[in-house]
Enzyme design. Structure first.
Site, PDB file in Angstrom:
ATOM      1  N   THR A   7       0.866  -1.193   0.000  1.00  0.00           N
ATOM      2  CA  THR A   7       0.000   0.000   0.000  1.00  0.00           C
ATOM      3  C   THR A   7       0.899   1.238   0.000  1.00  0.00           C
ATOM      4  OG1 THR A   7      -0.167   0.306   2.405  1.00  0.00           O
ATOM      5  CG2 THR A   7      -1.718  -1.281   1.388  1.00  0.00           C
TER       6      THR A   7
ATOM      7  N   ALA B 217       1.891   2.691  -2.597  1.00  0.00           N
ATOM      8  CA  ALA B 217       2.891   2.468  -3.653  1.00  0.00           C
ATOM      9  C   ALA B 217       3.069   3.690  -4.559  1.00  0.00           C
ATOM     10  CB  ALA B 217       2.508   1.244  -4.485  1.00  0.00           C
ATOM     11  N   SER B 218       2.096   4.605  -4.553  1.00  0.00           N
ATOM     12  CA  SER B 218       2.218   5.815  -5.372  1.00  0.00           C
ATOM     13  C   SER B 218       2.936   6.929  -4.618  1.00  0.00           C
ATOM     14  CB  SER B 218       0.818   6.301  -5.774  1.00  0.00           C
ATOM     15  OG  SER B 218      -0.028   6.343  -4.626  1.00  0.00           O
ATOM     16  N   GLY B 219       3.299   6.699  -3.369  1.00  0.00           N
ATOM     17  CA  GLY B 219       3.915   7.742  -2.550  1.00  0.00           C
ATOM     18  C   GLY B 219       5.427   7.753  -2.656  1.00  0.00           C
ATOM     19  N   GLY B 220       6.028   8.743  -1.985  1.00  0.00           N
ATOM     20  CA  GLY B 220       7.477   8.934  -2.079  1.00  0.00           C
ATOM     21  C   GLY B 220       8.264   7.714  -1.635  1.00  0.00           C
ATOM     22  N   ILE B 221       7.942   7.163  -0.470  1.00  0.00           N
ATOM     23  CA  ILE B 221       8.689   5.984   0.016  1.00  0.00           C
ATOM     24  C   ILE B 221       8.191   4.728  -0.689  1.00  0.00           C
ATOM     25  CG2 ILE B 221       9.133   4.515   2.051  1.00  0.00           C
ATOM     26  CD1 ILE B 221       9.059   7.057   3.783  1.00  0.00           C
ATOM     27  N   GLY B 222       6.853   4.595  -0.826  1.00  0.00           N
ATOM     28  CA  GLY B 222       6.268   3.391  -1.412  1.00  0.00           C
ATOM     29  C   GLY B 222       6.774   3.107  -2.819  1.00  0.00           C
TER      30      GLY B 222
ATOM     31  N   SER C 205       6.943   5.193  12.356  1.00  0.00           N
ATOM     32  CA  SER C 205       7.685   6.461  12.350  1.00  0.00           C
ATOM     33  C   SER C 205       8.456   6.579  13.661  1.00  0.00           C
ATOM     34  CB  SER C 205       6.694   7.619  12.233  1.00  0.00           C
ATOM     35  OG  SER C 205       7.331   8.848  12.511  1.00  0.00           O
TER      36      SER C 205
ATOM     37  N   TYR D 108      -0.854  12.364  14.497  1.00  0.00           N
ATOM     38  CA  TYR D 108      -0.001  11.477  13.695  1.00  0.00           C
ATOM     39  C   TYR D 108       0.852  10.613  14.621  1.00  0.00           C
ATOM     40  CZ  TYR D 108       3.652  10.100  10.347  1.00  0.00           C
ATOM     41  OH  TYR D 108       4.545   9.394   9.578  1.00  0.00           O
TER      42      TYR D 108
END
Ligand SMILES: NC(=O)c1ccc[n+]([C@@H]2O[C@H](COP(=O)([O-])OP(=O)(O)OC[C@H]3O[C@@H](n4cnc5c(N)ncnc54)[C@H](OP(=O)(O)O)[C@@H]3O)[C@@H](O)[C@H]2O)c1
Length: 269
Positions: free
Chosen positions: A11, A13-18, A141, A154
């Site tokens: 999940t 996967a479209s993000g910076g780390i993913g 985190s 968060y």
């Protein structure tokens, strides 16, 4: 775990780390099931992976929808296909004063960062326990071990994810199913755009590149680690906070004062 010829649901996967985790997994021989809300971004990542000789498939989903996690695992395992790992990397953050957070912002943080990973783990446990193998990776985190001012909700969500990971790992002892909790520190990705990145520069927060974080996550999967905390001195502060929280209170009071104007500007925008 052995990544060659494995199938991994990712999940965020479209993000910076993913996105970088996806490339790293594919480079080490895994078929990656890319999940997120933005279909075009996911399609582009899948095409790049295939172009590089890897395997990828896109499974779009909004994790705030009640049956999203169940459906995602069902699609990942349809036709009896084996699933070897679930990487819970999707996440949302909020930088600002807690008193100014709206109920929808709180709900989005909790649903995405806590409830969805728990629901995905729950749904994945059926196939994992039947095959007596599988790995659940929860991307937490450093703020999941150090309650951080202006990231209050968060932080709370990542504390919850860490507690869930520890308890589930203990519950699954001897089952063949593992749980890995990875805690990155500040990383240069879209989650920190705007006031957060201006604040991080102003208070000289140490920053990692997403490629570095992705490599460490995938290394930890391969090495079957239970936990991985990124960065020095952050790892030291995690331990210090557990034993002498008042010392950390003192340091964070000063830093909190420097963060406050940025947190307020975030609220006013
Ligand atoms: N960057 C940091 O400083 C940092 C530090 C410590 C931990 N982390 C953790 O690392 C993970 C990845 O963060 P990142 O920095 O890569 O953030 P990012 O670039 O903002 O990516 C967030 C990802 O989460 C997905 N997502 C968000 N809401 C979703 C929803 N409702 N349904 C499905 N997918 C959703 C996004 O997909 P779509 O946009 O396509 O929906 C995106 O792929 C998060 O869990 C974050 O808490 C980040």
């Amino acid at each position: 775990m052995k990544l060659a010829n494995s199938r991994v649901l990712l999940t965020g996967a479209s993000g910076g780390i993913g996105k970088e985790v996806a490339f790293e997994l594919a480079a080490r021989g895994a078929e990656v099931l890319l999940s997120g809300r933005r279909a075009t971004a996911l399609d582009n990542i899948a095409s790049s992976i295939v172009h590089l000789g890897g395997k990828a498939r896109v499974l779009t989903c909004d994790l705030t929808e009640p049956s999203a996690a169940e459906n995602l695992i069902a699609r990942a395992t349809e036709d009896g296909l084996r699933l070897d790992a679930v990487v819970n990397c999707a996440g949302v953050s909020h930088f600002g004063l807690f008193e100014n957070m709206s109920r929808p912002q709180l709900d989005a943080i909790w649903q995405t960062n806590v409830t969805a990973p728990m629901q995905l783990a729950s749904a994945a446990l059926r196939p994992f326990k039947a095959q007596r193998s599988g790995l659940i990776v929860n991307v937490g985190s450093i703020f999941g071990s150090i309650g951080f001012p202006c990231f209050t909700a968060y932080s709370a969500s990542k504390f919850a994810l860490r507690g869930f990971s520890e308890a589930l790992r203990r519950e699954l002892a001897g089952s063949g199913v593992g749980v890995l909790y990875v805690a990155p520190r500040y990383t240069r990705t879209p989650i920190n755009e705007g006031a957060t990145s201006r604040m991080a520069e102003a208070v000289s927060m140490k920053q990692d590149e997403p490629q570095t974080v992705a490599r460490i996550i995938v290394d930890a999967m391969q090495a079957q680690r239970r936990e991985r905390y990124l960065g020095w001195p952050e790892r030291f502060f995690v331990k210090l906070n557990a034993v002498f929280p008042r010392l950390v209170d003192k340091g964070l009071r000063e830093q909190g004062e420097r963060m406050r104007p940025f947190a307020l500007s975030q609220t006013l925008n």
